[in-house]
Write a protein that holds these residues in place. Structure first.
Motif, PDB file in Angstrom:
ATOM      1  N   ASP A   3      13.264  75.546  70.871  1.00  0.00           N
ATOM      2  CA  ASP A   3      14.189  74.421  71.040  1.00  0.00           C
ATOM      3  C   ASP A   3      14.684  73.911  69.690  1.00  0.00           C
ATOM      4  O   ASP A   3      13.881  73.718  68.770  1.00  0.00           O
ATOM      5  CB  ASP A   3      13.501  73.261  71.762  1.00  0.00           C
ATOM      6  N   ARG A   4      15.995  73.703  69.588  1.00  0.00           N
ATOM      7  CA  ARG A   4      16.573  73.159  68.360  1.00  0.00           C
ATOM      8  C   ARG A   4      17.975  72.678  68.704  1.00  0.00           C
ATOM      9  O   ARG A   4      18.721  73.407  69.366  1.00  0.00           O
ATOM     10  CB  ARG A   4      16.653  74.263  67.308  1.00  0.00           C
ATOM     11  N   PRO A   5      18.357  71.466  68.249  1.00  0.00           N
ATOM     12  CA  PRO A   5      19.732  71.026  68.509  1.00  0.00           C
ATOM     13  C   PRO A   5      20.728  72.036  67.934  1.00  0.00           C
ATOM     14  O   PRO A   5      20.480  72.610  66.867  1.00  0.00           O
ATOM     15  CB  PRO A   5      19.833  69.689  67.773  1.00  0.00           C
ATOM     16  N   GLU A  10      21.684  71.987  64.369  1.00  0.00           N
ATOM     17  CA  GLU A  10      20.623  72.305  63.397  1.00  0.00           C
ATOM     18  C   GLU A  10      20.136  73.748  63.516  1.00  0.00           C
ATOM     19  O   GLU A  10      19.178  74.141  62.842  1.00  0.00           O
ATOM     20  CB  GLU A  10      19.437  71.356  63.601  1.00  0.00           C
ATOM     21  N   ALA A  66      20.132  71.111  77.099  1.00  0.00           N
ATOM     22  CA  ALA A  66      20.248  70.609  75.734  1.00  0.00           C
ATOM     23  C   ALA A  66      19.214  71.283  74.835  1.00  0.00           C
ATOM     24  O   ALA A  66      18.089  71.544  75.266  1.00  0.00           O
ATOM     25  CB  ALA A  66      20.035  69.102  75.717  1.00  0.00           C
ATOM     26  N   ASP A  67      19.590  71.571  73.618  1.00  0.00           N
ATOM     27  CA  ASP A  67      18.714  72.169  72.601  1.00  0.00           C
ATOM     28  C   ASP A  67      18.288  73.602  72.918  1.00  0.00           C
ATOM     29  O   ASP A  67      17.434  74.169  72.243  1.00  0.00           O
ATOM     30  CB  ASP A  67      17.451  71.319  72.362  1.00  0.00           C
ATOM     31  N   HIS A  68      18.865  74.187  73.961  1.00  0.00           N
ATOM     32  CA  HIS A  68      18.505  75.544  74.389  1.00  0.00           C
ATOM     33  C   HIS A  68      19.655  76.519  74.112  1.00  0.00           C
ATOM     34  O   HIS A  68      19.760  77.542  74.780  1.00  0.00           O
ATOM     35  CB  HIS A  68      18.277  75.537  75.911  1.00  0.00           C
TER      36      HIS A  68
END
Ligand SMILES: NC(=O)c1ccc[n+]([C@@H]2O[C@H](COP(=O)([O-])OP(=O)(O)OC[C@H]3O[C@@H](n4cnc5c(N)ncnc54)[C@H](O)[C@@H]3O)[C@@H](O)[C@H]2O)c1
Ligand SMILES: O=C(O)[C@H](O)[C@@H](O)[C@H](O)[C@H](O)CO
Length: 270
Positions: A105-107, A110, A160-162
């Motif tokens: 997971d990471r925005p 980023e 989200a974040d995926h």
């Protein structure tokens, strides 16, 4: 029990399952052995979980073998070795399950190249090039191989974040369509089994935080976040003679989550 007695049987078959030492892959390895096949599992390490899977395969009276490899590397570093080791153990191996995969997971803003590349190596490139290597061998030997990828509900629904993970699983769905068209003329079947959220060592910690398990149960028509055994049985079907006319498909195994328009207004406001 053979295929001609029971179209769902895998008796006399031999399979290789990547990421088969825990979680979804372990459930697939167990189910495939229960259906009658010998199984090679590929994992990143030889640990207690890997040994439990091998014990279970052998308890079903089947042969179980472990290969250790780092599949997050570029495939040219390991594909030839895995093919050779697999054929050394099971020369007639005709079932390939490209299950290995992970999410980090990471925005999106980023996300870094290394995380993206690891995700794509494991979730996409590994299965693509292992399938190519086995398909070349099968075509030479006249073996009608069967391939199943582990996709994900995230191949069609975003989280989200995926972003890297969702991209990789969308690629898996496209890949099974493409490989179907390339390989069906050679008698090779390619499909994908795409789980919704199931409890594994990868997802367990997230499920136990922020009431995610409860939230998922509420947003899934059958109200369940099951163990990975539901994935194993679905893969047995796709590998079996029972699915002989099923080509290039992604079969969702998600308790109906992907077909539910949410939130459901009457329950929200009623
Ligand atoms: N758990 C879920 O809810 C869920 C839902 C949809 C799809 N999936 C998919 O199922 C597959 C397995 O997920 P899981 O939840 O069982 O994960 P997991 O982390 O519990 O198991 C991963 C398996 O892959 C192997 N592996 C991991 N990194 C490796 C590496 N670098 N080299 C070699 N092997 C490696 C591990 O040894 C292990 O056997 C993935 O493709 C995942 O995207 C899982
Ligand atoms: O494919 C998967 O592994 C699952 O769908 C996960 O991506 C979950 O949806 C997520 O962990 C929930 O936050």
């Amino acid at each position: 029990m053979t295929e001609s007695d029971n179209a769902f049987s895998l008796a006399g078959r031999q399979a290789l399952v990547t990421g088969g030492t825990q979680g979804v892959g372990a459930a697939i390895a167990r189910a495939v052995a229960r259906a009658g096949a010998d199984v090679i599992v590929v994992g990143v390490r030889d640990d207690a979980s890997a040994q439990e899977v091998l014990d279970d395969i052998r308890r079903h009276g089947r042969q179980g073998e472990l290969l250790v490899a780092d599949l997050s590397q570029p495939p040219q570093r390991y594909v030839d070795d895995i093919l050779a080791a697999a054929l050394d153990r099971f020369p007639d191996l005709g079932l390939l399950v490209n299950n290995v995969g992970t999410y980090i997971d990471r925005p999106f803003l980023e996300m870094d190249w290394s995380t993206y590349q690891t995700t794509m190596n494991l979730n996409v490139a590994c299965g693509y090039f292992l399938t190519q290597a086995f398909a070349r061998h099968w075509i030479t030997k006249g073996i009608e191989g069967r391939v199943v990828f582990t996709g994900s509900i995230n191949g069609m629904l975003a989280e989200a974040d995926h972003t890297a993970y969702d991209t990789s699983k969308g690629a898996v769905a496209a890949m099974v369509r493409s490989l179907c068209v390339a390989l069906a003329p050679h008698g090779i079947r390619v499909n994908s089994m795409a789980p919704g959220l199931v409890r594994t060592p990868l997802t367990g910690p997230a499920l136990d935080q922020n009431r995610l398990q409860e939230w998922m149960e509420l947003h899934t028509p059958n109200g369940r976040v099951p163990d990975a055994d539901v994935c194993g049985d679905a893969v047995v079907f796709l590998l079996s003679h029972a699915a002989r006319h099923v080509h290039g498909q992604t079969m969702l195994v998600d308790g109906g989550m992907s077909v539910w328009q949410q939130p459901d207004p009457p329950s929200q406001f009623g």
